[in-house]
Design an enzyme around this catalytic site. Structure first.
Site, PDB file in Angstrom:
ATOM      1  N   ASP A  69       0.853  -1.191   0.000  1.00 29.02           N
ATOM      2  CA  ASP A  69       0.000   0.000   0.000  1.00 29.02           C
ATOM      3  C   ASP A  69       0.892   1.246   0.000  1.00 29.02           C
ATOM      4  OD1 ASP A  69      -1.592   2.148   0.646  1.00 29.02           O
ATOM      5  OD2 ASP A  69      -2.770   1.081   2.148  1.00 29.02           O
ATOM      6  N   SER A 133      -5.521  13.918 -14.437  1.00 36.65           N
ATOM      7  CA  SER A 133      -6.743  13.572 -15.165  1.00 36.65           C
ATOM      8  C   SER A 133      -7.424  14.813 -15.724  1.00 36.65           C
ATOM      9  CB  SER A 133      -7.696  12.879 -14.190  1.00 36.65           C
ATOM     10  OG  SER A 133      -9.003  12.848 -14.712  1.00 36.65           O
ATOM     11  N   TYR A 164     -12.257  13.552  -6.681  1.00 33.26           N
ATOM     12  CA  TYR A 164     -11.215  13.028  -7.583  1.00 33.26           C
ATOM     13  C   TYR A 164     -10.421  14.135  -8.295  1.00 33.26           C
ATOM     14  CZ  TYR A 164      -9.328  10.212 -11.454  1.00 33.26           C
ATOM     15  OH  TYR A 164      -8.504   9.607 -12.364  1.00 33.26           O
ATOM     16  N   LYS A 215     -21.998  -4.865 -21.485  1.00 37.11           N
ATOM     17  CA  LYS A 215     -23.462  -4.916 -21.519  1.00 37.11           C
ATOM     18  C   LYS A 215     -23.965  -5.523 -22.833  1.00 37.11           C
ATOM     19  CE  LYS A 215     -24.404  -1.022 -18.383  1.00 37.11           C
ATOM     20  NZ  LYS A 215     -25.087   0.272 -18.219  1.00 37.11           N
ATOM     21  N   ARG A 237     -17.582  12.606 -24.951  1.00 37.30           N
ATOM     22  CA  ARG A 237     -16.235  12.379 -24.389  1.00 37.30           C
ATOM     23  C   ARG A 237     -15.295  12.014 -25.537  1.00 37.30           C
ATOM     24  NH1 ARG A 237     -18.778  13.711 -20.580  1.00 37.30           N
ATOM     25  NH2 ARG A 237     -18.782  12.920 -18.443  1.00 37.30           N
TER      26      ARG A 237
HETATM   27  P1  NAD Z   1      -6.873   1.142 -12.129  1.00 39.31           P
HETATM   28  O1  NAD Z   1      -7.906   1.243 -11.059  1.00 39.31           O
HETATM   29  O2  NAD Z   1      -7.001   0.039 -13.125  1.00 39.31           O
HETATM   30  O3  NAD Z   1      -5.415   1.079 -11.497  1.00 39.31           O
HETATM   31  C1  NAD Z   1      -5.048   1.772 -10.339  1.00 39.31           C
HETATM   32  C2  NAD Z   1      -4.362   0.803  -9.433  1.00 39.31           C
HETATM   33  O4  NAD Z   1      -3.879   1.506  -8.268  1.00 39.31           O
HETATM   34  C3  NAD Z   1      -5.283  -0.305  -8.908  1.00 39.31           C
HETATM   35  O5  NAD Z   1      -4.797  -1.581  -9.299  1.00 39.31           O
HETATM   36  C4  NAD Z   1      -5.266  -0.127  -7.405  1.00 39.31           C
HETATM   37  O6  NAD Z   1      -5.278  -1.355  -6.673  1.00 39.31           O
HETATM   38  C5  NAD Z   1      -3.945   0.609  -7.200  1.00 39.31           C
HETATM   39  N1  NAD Z   1      -3.925   1.321  -5.928  1.00 39.31           N
HETATM   40  C6  NAD Z   1      -4.898   2.117  -5.407  1.00 39.31           C
HETATM   41  N2  NAD Z   1      -4.514   2.574  -4.214  1.00 39.31           N
HETATM   42  C7  NAD Z   1      -3.285   2.051  -3.975  1.00 39.31           C
HETATM   43  C8  NAD Z   1      -2.379   2.137  -2.891  1.00 39.31           C
HETATM   44  N3  NAD Z   1      -2.676   2.864  -1.808  1.00 39.31           N
HETATM   45  N4  NAD Z   1      -1.204   1.455  -2.962  1.00 39.31           N
HETATM   46  C9  NAD Z   1      -0.905   0.690  -4.058  1.00 39.31           C
HETATM   47  N5  NAD Z   1      -1.738   0.577  -5.104  1.00 39.31           N
HETATM   48  C10 NAD Z   1      -2.910   1.252  -5.073  1.00 39.31           C
HETATM   49  O7  NAD Z   1      -6.865   2.574 -12.854  1.00 39.31           O
HETATM   50  P2  NAD Z   1      -6.173   3.040 -14.200  1.00 39.31           P
HETATM   51  O8  NAD Z   1      -7.257   3.297 -15.172  1.00 39.31           O
HETATM   52  O9  NAD Z   1      -5.095   2.109 -14.564  1.00 39.31           O
HETATM   53  O10 NAD Z   1      -5.576   4.435 -13.747  1.00 39.31           O
HETATM   54  C11 NAD Z   1      -4.190   4.654 -13.486  1.00 39.31           C
HETATM   55  C12 NAD Z   1      -3.956   6.119 -13.174  1.00 39.31           C
HETATM   56  O11 NAD Z   1      -4.403   6.931 -14.275  1.00 39.31           O
HETATM   57  C13 NAD Z   1      -4.719   6.626 -11.949  1.00 39.31           C
HETATM   58  O12 NAD Z   1      -3.908   7.559 -11.265  1.00 39.31           O
HETATM   59  C14 NAD Z   1      -5.910   7.334 -12.547  1.00 39.31           C
HETATM   60  O13 NAD Z   1      -6.414   8.332 -11.691  1.00 39.31           O
HETATM   61  C15 NAD Z   1      -5.310   7.925 -13.814  1.00 39.31           C
HETATM   62  N6  NAD Z   1      -6.333   8.183 -14.852  1.00 39.31           N
HETATM   63  C16 NAD Z   1      -6.940   7.152 -15.489  1.00 39.31           C
HETATM   64  C17 NAD Z   1      -7.894   7.433 -16.468  1.00 39.31           C
HETATM   65  C18 NAD Z   1      -8.583   6.314 -17.228  1.00 39.31           C
HETATM   66  O14 NAD Z   1      -9.367   6.616 -18.121  1.00 39.31           O
HETATM   67  N7  NAD Z   1      -8.357   5.059 -16.931  1.00 39.31           N
HETATM   68  C19 NAD Z   1      -8.235   8.765 -16.777  1.00 39.31           C
HETATM   69  C20 NAD Z   1      -7.597   9.781 -16.079  1.00 39.31           C
HETATM   70  C21 NAD Z   1      -6.629   9.487 -15.133  1.00 39.31           C
END
Ligand code: NAD
Length: 349
Positions: A69, A133, A164, A215, A237
């Site tokens: 974590d 983001s 967020y 879905k 979007r």
């Molecule tokens: P995801 O949820 O698939 O991956 C995020 C991972 O972080 C998860 O596996 C989760 O278990 C891990 N995590 C959360 N808290 C944690 C902690 N305290 N310690 C260790 N691991 C932890 O999300 P994603 O889509 O892969 O997003 C990755 C990054 O990109 C994030 O920062 C997200 O905010 C950013 N982001 C994603 C999108 C998108 O469209 N997917 C858009 C904008 C920003």
């Protein structure tokens, strides 16, 4: 107060066995990023996520996988030890349904970046990447589906997405000050909706492209031919394919002109959710009966990425067409769905 600009010292060349640390690697984007560096020939990758290893979407062969974590300072120190580059993508996040419902969890991700950037700095890492983001942008500029695309300066005056978005905006500033005051080279990309294989596709954290693919697959499987969309379907979007996201992260992280400078990383191909579904129907070869849930979480009415800045600096922008990326994503989710139905293990988030 006007900032004094720091001089950028040139990095020594990155060696293939330099330690690259990637957090959030059990999730969608960071898991793909670990694979990206592996394919580029890097041999010393430390992948970290708080999820137990069996729930990770991807296991990169040869990587050091740690289940820790990183909202805890002691873990961040351990994770960053010896790192040359740190990519922090860990965050508690999901689609609109998640980020509107769980604002406290989203805000608490501030602990992750706060401890990770300090640990990276203390460890003497050369560069630090933060995944911001489009939710950091002023929501007042996104109240119409025919929205003008968002450019980097639209984050201020600030009125980010509650929870967020504010966490992202604050963490961006932390990264900027670590460069300004302490000289850690930070990179900040504002992702716009990323989609593709190996992402969340069920369980409540999935985003629109994956949710709609699932879905449609479910409706075909059950024979219902009916689908419920969130909102009127008119909200707009843009969606970036995961392969473009990988290239973009790599380019942004290693561009001296972009140090501590937030930049859009997104597609500028804007569609409504109705149009997105039509594309998926075409791939699946079906026509669904559409129902609309007007009480469901919606987010802003419209959002698109203005890519003027990224094209100017990098001479590049995400360019995978939605039709192509969706076809790959649909095929992967269909396979996952079949595996789950057959009682085999799948990752859903
Ligand atoms: P995801 O949820 O698939 O991956 C995020 C991972 O972080 C998860 O596996 C989760 O278990 C891990 N995590 C959360 N808290 C944690 C902690 N305290 N310690 C260790 N691991 C932890 O999300 P994603 O889509 O892969 O997003 C990755 C990054 O990109 C994030 O920062 C997200 O905010 C950013 N982001 C994603 C999108 C998108 O469209 N997917 C858009 C904008 C920003």
């Amino acid at each position: 107060m006007q900032e004094t600009k720091r001089l950028v010292e040139k990095d020594p060349p990155l060696k293939k066995d330099d330690l690259i640390v990637i957090t959030g690697a059990g999730g969608f984007i960071a898991g793909n990023l670990a694979l990206h560096f592996k394919k580029r020939g890097f041999t010393n990758i430390r992948a970290v996520d708080k999820k137990p290893l069996y729930e990770w979407y991807l296991h990169v062969p040869g990587a050091q996988n740690l289940s820790l974590d990183v909202s805890r300072e002691d873990n961040c120190r351990r994770v960053c030890e010896g790192a040359v580059e740190v990519y922090n993508l860990a965050a508690d996040m999901g689609g609109m349904g998640f980020i509107e419902r769980f604002r406290v969890e989203c805000l608490r991700s501030v602990l992750i970046n706060t401890h990770m950037v300090e640990a990276a700095y203390q460890a003497g890492a050369r560069r630090y990447f933060f995944s911001s983001s489009a939710c950091a942008y002023n929501t007042l500029l996104q109240q119409d589906p025919k929205v003008r695309a968002l450019k980097e300066s639209d984050a201020y005056p600030a009125m980010a997405e509650r929870g967020y978005g504010w966490e992202k905006l604050f963490s961006e500033m932390v990264c900027q000050e670590y460069w300004q005051e302490r000289g850690l080279k930070t990179a900040i990309a504002r992702f716009h909706n990323v989609y593709g294989p190996h992402g969340t596709w069920d369980g409540g954290r999935e985003k629109a492209p994956a949710a709609l693919c699932r879905k449609v697959i479910e409706a075909i499987d059950t024979g219902s031919k009916e689908i419920t969309l969130w909102g009127s379907g008119e909200q707009t979007r843009s969606f970036m394919y995961i392969a473009d996201c990988m290239d973009g992260i790599d380019k942004i992280m290693h561009c001296d002109e972009l140090i501590a400078t937030p930049i859009n990383l997104g597609s500028s191909e804007m569609v409504s959710i109705n149009e997105l579904l039509s594309k998926i129907e075409k791939i699946a070869g079906v026509k669904m009966h559409r129902k609309y849930d007007l009480d469901a979480p919606l987010g802003v009415a419209g959002r698109n990425s203005d890519n003027t800045f990224i094209k100017k600096v990098l001479k590049w922008e995400p360019s995978t067409k939605l039709d192509k990326g969706l076809a790959e994503t649909y095929a992967w989710i269909k396979e996952q769905y079949a595996r789950r139905k057959a009682g085999k293990r799948v990752g859903i988030g």
